[in-house]
Structure formats: C-alpha cells, structure tokens
Design an enzyme around this catalytic site. Structure first.
Site, PDB file in Angstrom:
ATOM      1  N   ASP A 100       0.852  -1.184   0.000  1.00  0.00           N
ATOM      2  CA  ASP A 100       0.000   0.000   0.000  1.00  0.00           C
ATOM      3  C   ASP A 100       0.890   1.237   0.000  1.00  0.00           C
ATOM      4  O   ASP A 100       1.861   1.313   0.758  1.00  0.00           O
ATOM      5  CB  ASP A 100      -0.871   0.020   1.268  1.00  0.00           C
TER       6      ASP A 100
ATOM      7  N   ASP B 144      -3.504   4.275  -2.418  1.00  0.00           N
ATOM      8  CA  ASP B 144      -4.629   4.740  -1.614  1.00  0.00           C
ATOM      9  C   ASP B 144      -5.169   6.040  -2.194  1.00  0.00           C
ATOM     10  O   ASP B 144      -4.408   6.922  -2.612  1.00  0.00           O
ATOM     11  CB  ASP B 144      -4.145   4.957  -0.173  1.00  0.00           C
TER      12      ASP B 144
ATOM     13  N   GLU C  99      -7.075   2.950  -5.944  1.00  0.00           N
ATOM     14  CA  GLU C  99      -8.395   3.032  -5.318  1.00  0.00           C
ATOM     15  C   GLU C  99      -9.035   4.324  -5.809  1.00  0.00           C
ATOM     16  O   GLU C  99      -8.479   5.402  -5.635  1.00  0.00           O
ATOM     17  CB  GLU C  99      -8.250   3.056  -3.797  1.00  0.00           C
TER      18      GLU C  99
ATOM     19  N   HIS D  68     -10.485  -3.559   3.941  1.00  0.00           N
ATOM     20  CA  HIS D  68     -10.330  -3.113   5.327  1.00  0.00           C
ATOM     21  C   HIS D  68     -11.209  -1.914   5.684  1.00  0.00           C
ATOM     22  O   HIS D  68     -11.238  -1.512   6.852  1.00  0.00           O
ATOM     23  CB  HIS D  68      -8.869  -2.740   5.570  1.00  0.00           C
ATOM     24  N   ASP D  69     -11.894  -1.325   4.714  1.00  0.00           N
ATOM     25  CA  ASP D  69     -12.719  -0.141   4.949  1.00  0.00           C
ATOM     26  C   ASP D  69     -14.209  -0.422   4.898  1.00  0.00           C
ATOM     27  O   ASP D  69     -15.006   0.478   5.165  1.00  0.00           O
ATOM     28  CB  ASP D  69     -12.418   0.929   3.884  1.00  0.00           C
TER      29      ASP D  69
END
Length: 537
Positions: free
Chosen positions: A102, A204, A271, A331-332
C-alpha cells in the site's frame, strides 16, 4: 523498459489483501506483525492466490492505523524491522507469491518531518509541500470542502497563521502535488521499495493526488439525486470534483506509471472513489495506472443482478483500454456476508459471493477472512478505535468490525492470533469458522475458495476472457458469458432469496464450479436461493 508482449501476470490474478495488524501476532503484544505474516505464508500460498497486498507497514502515529505515514521508507516498530520485511519478501517470492505494498502518497501524517518543517514558516524549503491557504476575512476556512471523516477539510495552524487542507483526519495533511519537488520525492519513495524487489503498489485514494489550485467550492449533489448514503454523511452532500477527481490528476497517474515502467513486470493499481466517471482517465492503457477499482460493489447492499451488469455494461464497456479489478471486500468496508446477508454468518452466501468474484472479468482482490466466510463483528463501544466509528457510534460503528483478527485455531487462546490480548476482539462466531476447522471440512467455505481459485487458473476464459451479459427473465438471475483462448463459458447465478429458473443453451455442459443446489432437466435449470453454476457452451 520491458518489451515482452506476453499477458501481464496480474491480468486474471487473484490478490489476497492482508491487514497486518490483524493477521498474525508473533510476539504477544496483541498486534499483528511481519513475522506473523511470514509464519502464515504457507497458508496463503495453499489458497492458490498469485499475490499478497499488504496494508501499510510504515511508521505511523496510528490515528488512522498506518494510513497516516510518518516515514515512507521505514517499518513501524510494532510491525518489526526492515530485516523482517526483507525476509518476508523473500519468503513470499520463494513460494511464488508477488508482494504488493500500500502506498499513501496523497497525504502524510502531521508527524512526518516534511510537515513538521512545512508548518514552521511561509518561506522554508518545504513551506509549500502541503496545501496551505489564508483564512477568509472572518477567520473561516477558504472554501466549503468537507473532510471524508466529517467536518471541514481545513484546520488552522497558529505557527503559519493559515489553514492546511486534509481530505481525511486533521492529522493527515494533504501533500501538494502542484509542487514538482513533492512529486519527485514521492516517486523516489516508489523506487525505494521497487529497488527492494516489491512487485507493485496499491495506491490509496489515487483519485485525490491533485486538487484544484484555485480552491473552487465543490458543488452540491442535486436534491433529486440524493440517497440515504448521501444524507448519512455530510461530505457526501457535495460532489468532490475540486478537492479530488480533477482532470489534472491524470498526469500524476502517468508519473507513477512512468516509474513503474522503469522496472520489469511491476503493477500499480489505484483506489478510486466518489466519481467513477473519472476512472478511465486515471487507469488503463500504456501511460496510466495498470488498473484500479471503484466502490460500486464495495458499497452495494442489494446484491441485485443489475448492480453487476450496470457496472460492466455502462462504466467499463466504453473503456476498452482498461482491464479492471473486481472486489467485494477490504479493510474499509462492511464484510460482504453481512452486507448481503446479515446476521452472524451465512456460509452458502459466502461461497456464492466467492464464486461470483472469481468468475467476473478482472483481477480479483480478496480480503483476509473472505475465504473463511467471516461476517462483520458487532463491537461494543469500548472496542471502537476507528475515528469514523468514534464519530458516529452507535449509528455507525466505523471500520473496526471488518478489521478484527484472523481466527486461526478455534480452541486456542484468542483463536491462535496472539498469545497476549488482541487489539480487537475475536467473537465466537469467528472462532467456529477458524482456519483449522475449515481446512478439514470438505464442505467449508475455505475448501470451496481454494477450489474456485484452482478452477479459475485452469480455465483461461475465467482468468483472462472477455465478459458479455446475457438477458434473463425477472430480477433474480445474473448470467454472463466468459470467452477467450478458444473457450466459451456461461455463468449463471441466482442472487435472490427465492428459487429461480433459467433455460440453458442446448448442449451446455456443467463444469465443477457449482455452489448451492442446482437441478437440471434437459436445458431447464432450477436454482435454489443464492446458488450458481458454470457451463461450457
């Protein structure tokens, strides 16, 4: 620059996302770490996946648990050392697993040395490495931009006597990509990890690198377009087209791609949230990011066929240059078994969702625990650590419920995650789905996940073929064809809670990828609720 025209490794690959804090703790401090991940590499490799994606492992004050980076070229002490990382990287490569990291280049922590220098004055060497602006005459922020986690996207700093922009927490100041020195520094961060041998990056909030330098107000979402999701969270009442999602953001993606092309066989995917229409400007082709994903599936609670068909037919179809990612979980996001089923687990639904994930066109992104059918954890207030949950509890509990530790051994202390006290709890309805229980159960979600991944590898049409949706009566059936490398497959799924019928083309033959109860009488197919099958045609 590589010249080999072979199909890139990532097209049709399955990528397994690891949230390091919650994967495996090797030293008993209750927080997952790099050595813990290494201890479970055999498990990951046995899934049959092609790569692992590591959520941030960099030093961080952990106000946003690693997504607020204070050193882009270091390892967080709670995660281990750089030597531990190097050992993990080698261990993954030895098992044939690519390693994707990431990267959080849109913003840093306010504890990063760059920001600590930037805030000191208006004329120091890093004074404009972040986005600073004067207050309005009455002392209010310079425009109407709202932070994704709530409140104004601007915070005042008395040393500068200015506001600084933060799209998320006030402790996550926005880097200024209009400054060439900032861009160069961020590209050097990528090179640092690429030189170590990592195979790529997940970027990200890749849609938010470049903001509008005029600081134009964001327009409101028209009243007739507002949904419950808009009203539930004030930032969603405006269209984020000036604080992010700008046409100029395209060049920042091109800069990343240019760095990636300096190395052999690497991947960068992004993303992209808020404005899916900009997706094709940022990813695909020979100059932009290799691929990326939006939130269309991640934020869906309906599980209706039209959601999947519309995404491919309307968003992706015009983007001939773009090979997509497909993802239901990370994870969100509330775990898909809970979004689409509710309750404390539904293994039949988990199998169906995995089968759909791995038969749709794209690079599949699978989040840890998805292969176990883990549901969302309903946490008490005392456990909430996510700033989003802290803001909205109990009406919204934030992201902690999808970040709880992996259950490895059902009867072990803390399900084998740690020898100490875990940073988030492990409920009993996760313990019963522990990896050791499922590995020996031929009917488990885990065994099914391994099987589907292996079938995907054996069928080039599933891995790399094109997709075309097929009409079906009613609103229960999702049907599509996958075709490529001389193979034609038909995938038929009943996404509803009721029985459904479908007529197969004559001569269709089932392959070993069914889930749920599917009965066939000639060309007439009867699918039980939430079931599906794949056929050669």
């Amino acid at each position: 620059m590589p010249t080999d025209k072979k199909t890139p490794w990532w097209q049709g690959a399955t990528v397994y996302q690891i949230y390091p804090r919650s994967f495996r703790d090797s030293n008993g401090d209750g927080i997952g770490d790099l050595k813990g991940i290494e201890q479970k590499l055999d498990y990951v490799a046995a899934l049959g996946v092609d790569a692992i994606w590591l959520s941030p492992v960099y030093p961080s004050p952990n106000r946003d648990f690693g997504y607020d980076v204070s050193d882009y070229c270091g390892i967080a002490p709670e995660m281990g050392t750089m030597a531990d990382f190097d050992h993990l990287l080698k261990g993954a490569h030895d098992r044939g697993l690519k390693v994707i990291m990431d990267q959080v280049l849109s913003h840093s922590s306010d504890q990063h040395p760059w920001f600590q220098e930037s805030l000191l004055s208006h004329n120091n060497p890093k004074s404009d490495w972040y986005v600073w602006a004067d207050a309005r005459e009455d002392g209010t922020p310079p425009n109407n931009w709202l932070a994704a986690f709530g409140g104004a996207a601007w915070s005042w700093h008395p040393l500068r006597r200015q506001y600084y922009f933060h799209k998320f927490l006030k402790s996550q100041p926005k880097l200024n990509f209009h400054n060439p020195d900032v861009v160069d520094a961020c590209m050097d961060v990528l090179r640092f990890w690429l030189d170590k041998g990592v195979d790529g990056f997940r970027l990200d909030v890749a849609n938010s690198y470049v903001h509008d330098p005029k600081l134009t107000d964001n327009p409101p979402v028209p009243m007739n377009e507002r949904t419950f999701a808009n009203w539930a969270h004030a930032p969603r009442l405006q269209r984020h087209i000036y604080d992010a999602n700008t046409p100029e953001n395209e060049w920042s993606m091109k800069r990343v791609r240019k760095v990636m092309d300096e190395y052999e066989d690497r991947l960068a995917f992004g993303e992209f949230s808020e404005e899916p229409s900009m997706f094709g400007l940022y990813a695909g082709g020979m100059e932009r990011l290799h691929t990326g994903y939006t939130f269309d599936f991640l934020e869906d609670w309906s599980f209706k066929p039209e959601v999947f068909r519309k995404y491919y037919d309307e968003l992706l179809m015009p983007l001939e240059h773009l090979w997509p990612c497909v993802t239901f979980s990370n994870h969100d996001i509330v775990r898909p078994v809970t979004r689409w089923g509710g309750g404390q687990g539904d293994d039949a639904l988990a199998k169906l969702a995995l089968t759909l994930l791995l038969t749709l066109k794209g690079t599949a992104l699978m989040y840890q625990g998805e292969e176990l059918g883990l549901p969302e954890v309903d946490l008490e207030r005392k456990w909430i650590q996510d700033p989003v949950g802290d803001l909205y509890f109990p009406f919204g509990k934030g992201r902690d419920g999808c970040r709880t530790p992996m259950p490895w051994k059902s009867e072990a202390h803390e399900a084998g995650f740690t020898s100490g006290d875990p940073w988030l709890p492990i409920p009993d309805y996760h313990r019963v789905r522990a990896a050791n229980v499922q590995e020996t159960d031929g009917a488990s979600v885990l065994v099914h996940a391994k099987h589907i991944i292996s079938v995907r590898k054996r069928h080039p049409a599933l891995a790399r073929g094109e997709i075309k949706f097929v009409d079906a009566e009613g609103d229960r059936i999702l049907a599509f064809r996958r075709e490529g490398e001389g193979e034609r497959l038909l995938c038929v799924f009943n996404l509803s809670r009721e029985e459904a019928k479908y007529t197969l083309p004559h001569g269709a033959h089932a392959i070993d990828i069914a889930t749920g109860e599917v009965a066939r009488d000639g060309d007439a197919l009867t699918l039980s609720p939430r079931s599906g099958a794949v056929f050669t045609i």
